[in-house]
Structures are given as C-alpha cells and as structure tokens.
Design a protein around this motif. Structure first.
Motif, mmCIF file in Angstrom:
data_model
loop_
_atom_site.group_PDB
_atom_site.id
_atom_site.type_symbol
_atom_site.label_atom_id
_atom_site.label_comp_id
_atom_site.label_asym_id
_atom_site.label_seq_id
_atom_site.Cartn_x
_atom_site.Cartn_y
_atom_site.Cartn_z
ATOM 1 N N ARG A 277 -117.358 -39.056 -46.320
ATOM 2 C CA ARG A 277 -117.483 -40.135 -45.331
ATOM 3 C C ARG A 277 -118.226 -41.332 -45.913
ATOM 4 O O ARG A 277 -117.848 -42.473 -45.684
ATOM 5 C CB ARG A 277 -118.187 -39.635 -44.075
ATOM 6 C CG ARG A 277 -117.297 -38.814 -43.158
ATOM 7 C CD ARG A 277 -117.957 -38.581 -41.800
ATOM 8 N NE ARG A 277 -119.166 -37.787 -41.918
ATOM 9 C CZ ARG A 277 -119.216 -36.458 -41.898
ATOM 10 N NH1 ARG A 277 -118.108 -35.774 -41.768
ATOM 11 N NH2 ARG A 277 -120.359 -35.822 -42.009
ATOM 12 N N GLU A 278 -119.290 -41.077 -46.660
ATOM 13 C CA GLU A 278 -120.088 -42.154 -47.232
ATOM 14 C C GLU A 278 -119.350 -42.922 -48.319
ATOM 15 O O GLU A 278 -119.702 -44.061 -48.620
ATOM 16 C CB GLU A 278 -121.400 -41.600 -47.785
ATOM 17 C CG GLU A 278 -122.360 -41.143 -46.712
ATOM 18 C CD GLU A 278 -123.609 -40.472 -47.254
ATOM 19 O OE1 GLU A 278 -123.687 -40.219 -48.484
ATOM 20 O OE2 GLU A 278 -124.509 -40.195 -46.444
ATOM 21 N N ASN A 279 -118.357 -42.309 -48.907
ATOM 22 C CA ASN A 279 -117.633 -42.933 -50.022
ATOM 23 C C ASN A 279 -116.185 -43.240 -49.709
ATOM 24 O O ASN A 279 -115.399 -43.495 -50.616
ATOM 25 C CB ASN A 279 -117.738 -42.033 -51.257
ATOM 26 C CG ASN A 279 -119.153 -41.938 -51.755
ATOM 27 O OD1 ASN A 279 -119.676 -42.891 -52.318
ATOM 28 N ND2 ASN A 279 -119.805 -40.807 -51.528
ATOM 29 N N ASN B 76 -123.601 -25.370 -45.189
ATOM 30 C CA ASN B 76 -124.392 -26.517 -45.646
ATOM 31 C C ASN B 76 -123.689 -27.256 -46.778
ATOM 32 O O ASN B 76 -123.687 -28.486 -46.817
ATOM 33 C CB ASN B 76 -125.789 -26.076 -46.084
ATOM 34 C CG ASN B 76 -126.665 -25.684 -44.919
ATOM 35 O OD1 ASN B 76 -126.415 -26.052 -43.774
ATOM 36 N ND2 ASN B 76 -127.696 -24.904 -45.198
ATOM 37 N N ALA C 269 -120.798 -29.177 -45.303
ATOM 38 C CA ALA C 269 -121.296 -30.341 -44.573
ATOM 39 C C ALA C 269 -121.706 -31.448 -45.543
ATOM 40 O O ALA C 269 -121.434 -32.632 -45.293
ATOM 41 C CB ALA C 269 -122.475 -29.943 -43.683
ATOM 42 N N ALA C 270 -122.339 -31.066 -46.654
ATOM 43 C CA ALA C 270 -122.734 -32.060 -47.661
ATOM 44 C C ALA C 270 -121.503 -32.733 -48.276
ATOM 45 O O ALA C 270 -121.497 -33.948 -48.508
ATOM 46 C CB ALA C 270 -123.587 -31.406 -48.744
ATOM 47 N N ALA D 41 -118.573 -33.090 -46.803
ATOM 48 C CA ALA D 41 -117.993 -33.949 -45.770
ATOM 49 C C ALA D 41 -118.773 -35.257 -45.668
ATOM 50 O O ALA D 41 -118.183 -36.339 -45.552
ATOM 51 C CB ALA D 41 -117.977 -33.227 -44.429
ATOM 52 N N THR D 42 -120.086 -35.166 -45.741
ATOM 53 C CA THR D 42 -120.922 -36.364 -45.689
ATOM 54 C C THR D 42 -120.627 -37.273 -46.877
ATOM 55 O O THR D 42 -120.473 -38.490 -46.719
ATOM 56 C CB THR D 42 -122.417 -35.975 -45.668
ATOM 57 O OG1 THR D 42 -122.673 -35.240 -44.470
ATOM 58 C CG2 THR D 42 -123.320 -37.197 -45.714
ATOM 59 N N ALA D 43 -120.537 -36.692 -48.057
ATOM 60 C CA ALA D 43 -120.243 -37.483 -49.262
ATOM 61 C C ALA D 43 -118.888 -38.168 -49.151
ATOM 62 O O ALA D 43 -118.744 -39.337 -49.533
ATOM 63 C CB ALA D 43 -120.295 -36.590 -50.503
#
Length: 79
Positions: A48-50, A38, A41-42, A44-46
C-alpha cells in the motif's frame, strides 16, 4: 525496472526458485499463526505504501515492452 524482453526463465532459474519454495515450507508450517499474520500484514502495508512506485515501474515495463515489439498478448500480461 525488469527487462520485458528477457527470455523465459531458464530451467535452472525455475528449479532454483522451486527448491527455495520447497525449503520454506517446513519453517512456515511450524511458524505460529500470529507471526505469519504479522508478516502478511507487513507485506500488505509495504504494498500500500509503495503502490504509486509499483504502478509507475509497471507502466515503464509495459511501455518498454511495446517499444521493443513484444506481442500484445504478452504485454497484456504485464498490464
């Protein structure tokens, strides 16, 4: 923006980071796999978002390094 012309990290700084990494080993080794997944994944998301902000800041670092006369081999490591 980080300083592209900053000197190589001091031994004290490197030692401090190495100790922090060593201290993190035990808690991470006993952490449940799902929790580690988790967290990854968080992250990786951060990322991608930035991505645009990250790449923009990196481009500024590369430009500043070139303007300050950093050797091209070192600039290549930033790019």
């Amino acid at each position: 923006m980080s300083s592209p012309t900053a000197p190589v990290k001091t031994e004290t700084e490197i030692t401090r980071k190495a100790r922090a990494a060593k201290a993190a080993v035990r808690p991470l080794s006993v952490m449940p796999t799902a929790r580690k997944n988790n967290a990854l994944a968080a992250m990786a998301t951060a990322l991608r978002e930035n991505v645009l902000a990250i790449l923009g800041a990196n481009a500024e670092d590369v430009d500043a390094a070139r303007e300050n006369g950093m050797e091209s081999a070192m600039v290549d490591r930033l790019a």
